[in-house]
Structure formats: structure tokens, C-alpha cells
Design an enzyme around this catalytic site. Structure first.
Site, PDB file in Angstrom:
ATOM      1  N   ASP A 180       0.851  -1.190   0.000  1.00 39.95           N
ATOM      2  CA  ASP A 180       0.000   0.000   0.000  1.00 39.95           C
ATOM      3  C   ASP A 180       0.886   1.239   0.000  1.00 39.95           C
ATOM      4  O   ASP A 180       1.747   1.389   0.875  1.00 39.95           O
ATOM      5  CB  ASP A 180      -0.917   0.016   1.220  1.00 39.95           C
ATOM      6  CG  ASP A 180      -1.981  -1.081   1.176  1.00 39.95           C
ATOM      7  OD1 ASP A 180      -2.014  -1.823   0.171  1.00 39.95           O
ATOM      8  OD2 ASP A 180      -2.758  -1.183   2.134  1.00 39.95           O
ATOM      9  N   ASP A 183     -15.088  -3.409  -1.686  1.00 42.03           N
ATOM     10  CA  ASP A 183     -14.723  -3.120  -0.308  1.00 42.03           C
ATOM     11  C   ASP A 183     -16.011  -2.934   0.468  1.00 42.03           C
ATOM     12  O   ASP A 183     -16.808  -2.042   0.154  1.00 42.03           O
ATOM     13  CB  ASP A 183     -13.873  -1.852  -0.231  1.00 42.03           C
ATOM     14  CG  ASP A 183     -12.613  -1.959  -1.086  1.00 42.03           C
ATOM     15  OD1 ASP A 183     -12.089  -3.083  -1.221  1.00 42.03           O
ATOM     16  OD2 ASP A 183     -12.174  -0.929  -1.625  1.00 42.03           O
TER      17      ASP A 183
END
Length: 240
Positions: free
Chosen positions: A8, A129
Site C-alpha cells: 500500500d 470493499d
């Protein structure tokens, strides 16, 4: 089952967020490209990269870093975060990305998603998500009224081949994935489902493989030492 180490990127660094909270950030490396090389050396066969700045702003904020990653490793890389135009999709594919992940735009811009799928086929995946079974958008900052399982069925009908399902409430908590929701999602579709969020132990990986999931993304557990990638590979190999 493919194991995807997560990288990330935020402000040019390799970080992890807790439950998608941009204010709960831990920096693990100043060089995401070095981290990518590390995971390849440890035996990873695919990398999962997220441009966290892009997810929040809707722009390819860390494209130069991602291009360096694809140039430095020989394994495939999938990228998500802020991908909301064909121009961005095409730039990433030209930079050597193997799979481009569309998130918020899969909800808010269905025409773009359809064009991306029709143009790039299996190079397109969709990130779902979810919080309590409902889809979250805009870098996890907003929760929609779209049911995740219903969305998967719609995506399959549109020709999407792969989805990444992240349970936000599990992400970064090191308490295991939401196995029940993942099974519901996997049962709802015949396309590839990659689990994300809460993968912490060899036992988690064994269970996900036994649920016939296509892949699992491992993030915080790798970075804080809870789980080594060697142990993860062992868990995948011993499932069944």
C-alpha cells in the site's frame, strides 16, 4: 490459491492503514519498489499494489513508483486505487501492470467499467470493499446501499473475471477474515474471488483455500511479523 503480498503506497511510502482509516497509518518502508523485490525473492507469484492517495483523490498519484515496481520485478502486479478513466487504465497496462483494479468507479460509473472490461478483458478486476455486507467507496470513506453479493452477480453478468473482496472491519485487525461473507460471495459467482482483510495465520490461509477461493491478499500480518511469507506458503501448500 495465489497469495498476494500487499504493498500500500501513501505519500511515496509503503504503509498500512487500520480499517482503512487514513489517520491510522504505519510506515513500513520508504521504498515500495524495494518491498516488491523482497516479496518476489521470498517466493511471491503475484503482487497486490494499492495507491492509497489515488483511492482518495481519484488520480494515479503514485504512477511513477508503480512503474518502477513493474520494471524491477518479474512477477505480475495488480494495481488499484483511483482508477476512474480509460486513460489511467491504459497508462498502467503500458507500464507493465498485469491487472488493473477498478473500485469506486464500478459503482459510480458503470459505462467506464463496461468499456474497460470490453477493451481489456481479464486485465480488469473489480475491488469490492464492504462494511457489514455493503459496498464502501472513495477510499473506504463512504458506505453505499449496494449489497456486495448482489454487486458480484451484476459484475459477472458484465463480463468481469476477478473480484477482490475486502471486509473493511477485518482489515488490519489481525483477527482473521470474514469467512462467512467470503463464502457467500464465492457461492454467488463463478468468477475469481480474492480475499482481503484480516488474513493473519497459516490456518486462515488453509481455510480460505478449502473454501475454493482464487487468492488471498496478506497485508499487516506480513509487515508486523505475525506471519512470515514462508509460513503463508506452507499454509497454502498444506490445505486440503
Amino acid at each position: 490459491m495465489i497469495l498476494f503480498p500487499a504493498i500500500d503506497i501513501k505519500n511515496g511510502k509503503c504503509v498500512r492503514l487500520t480499517q482503512g482509516d487514513y489517520n491510522q497509518e504505519t510506515i513500513y518502508s520508504s521504498s515500495p519498489a524495494d518491498m516488491a523485490a523482497k516479496w518476489e525473492k521470498k517466493g511471491a507469484e503475484y503482487l497486490h499494489v494499492v495507491d492509497l492517495d489515488g483511492a482518495k483523490t481519484g488520480t494515479a498519484a503514485n504512477q511513477d513508483i508503480i512503474s518502477r515496481i513493474t520494471g524491477d520485478v518479474s512477477i505480475p502486479v495488480q494495481i488499484g486505487g483511483g482508477i476512474r478513466s480509460m486513460e489511467t487504465v491504459e497508462k498502467y497496462i503500458e507500464a507493465g501492470v498485469s491487472r488493473v483494479i477498478i473500485g469506486t468507479a464500478a459503482i459510480n460509473d458503470r459505462d467506464f467499467l463496461m468499456k474497460a472490461v470490453s477493451t481489456c478483458d481479464d486485465k480488469i478486476a473489480v475491488s469490492i470493499d464492504a462494511r457489514n455486507g455493503y459496498v464502501a467507496t472513495n477510499g473506504w470513506t463512504e458506505t453505499s446501499r449496494v449489497n456486495a453479493a448482489d454487486l458480484v452477480k451484476e459484475l459477472e453478468a458484465l463480463g468481469v473475471n476477478t473480484v477482490i473482496y475486502t471486509d473493511i472491519l477485518k482489515d488490519g485487525m489481525l483477527k482473521g477474515p470474514n469467512f462467512g461473507e467470503l463464502q457467500t460471495i464465492n457461492n454467488a459467482t463463478s468468477i475469481n474471488v480474492i480475499a482481503s482483510g484480516g488474513v493473519t495465520t497459516k490456518e486462515d490461509i488453509c481455510k480460505l483455500k478449502n473454501q475454493n477461493l482464487y487468492g488471498a491478499i496478506i497485508g499487516k500480518a506480513l509487515y508486523d511479523g505475525t506471519l512470515s511469507f514462508e509460513e503463508a506458503l506452507e499454509g497454502e501448500a498444506n490445505a486440503g
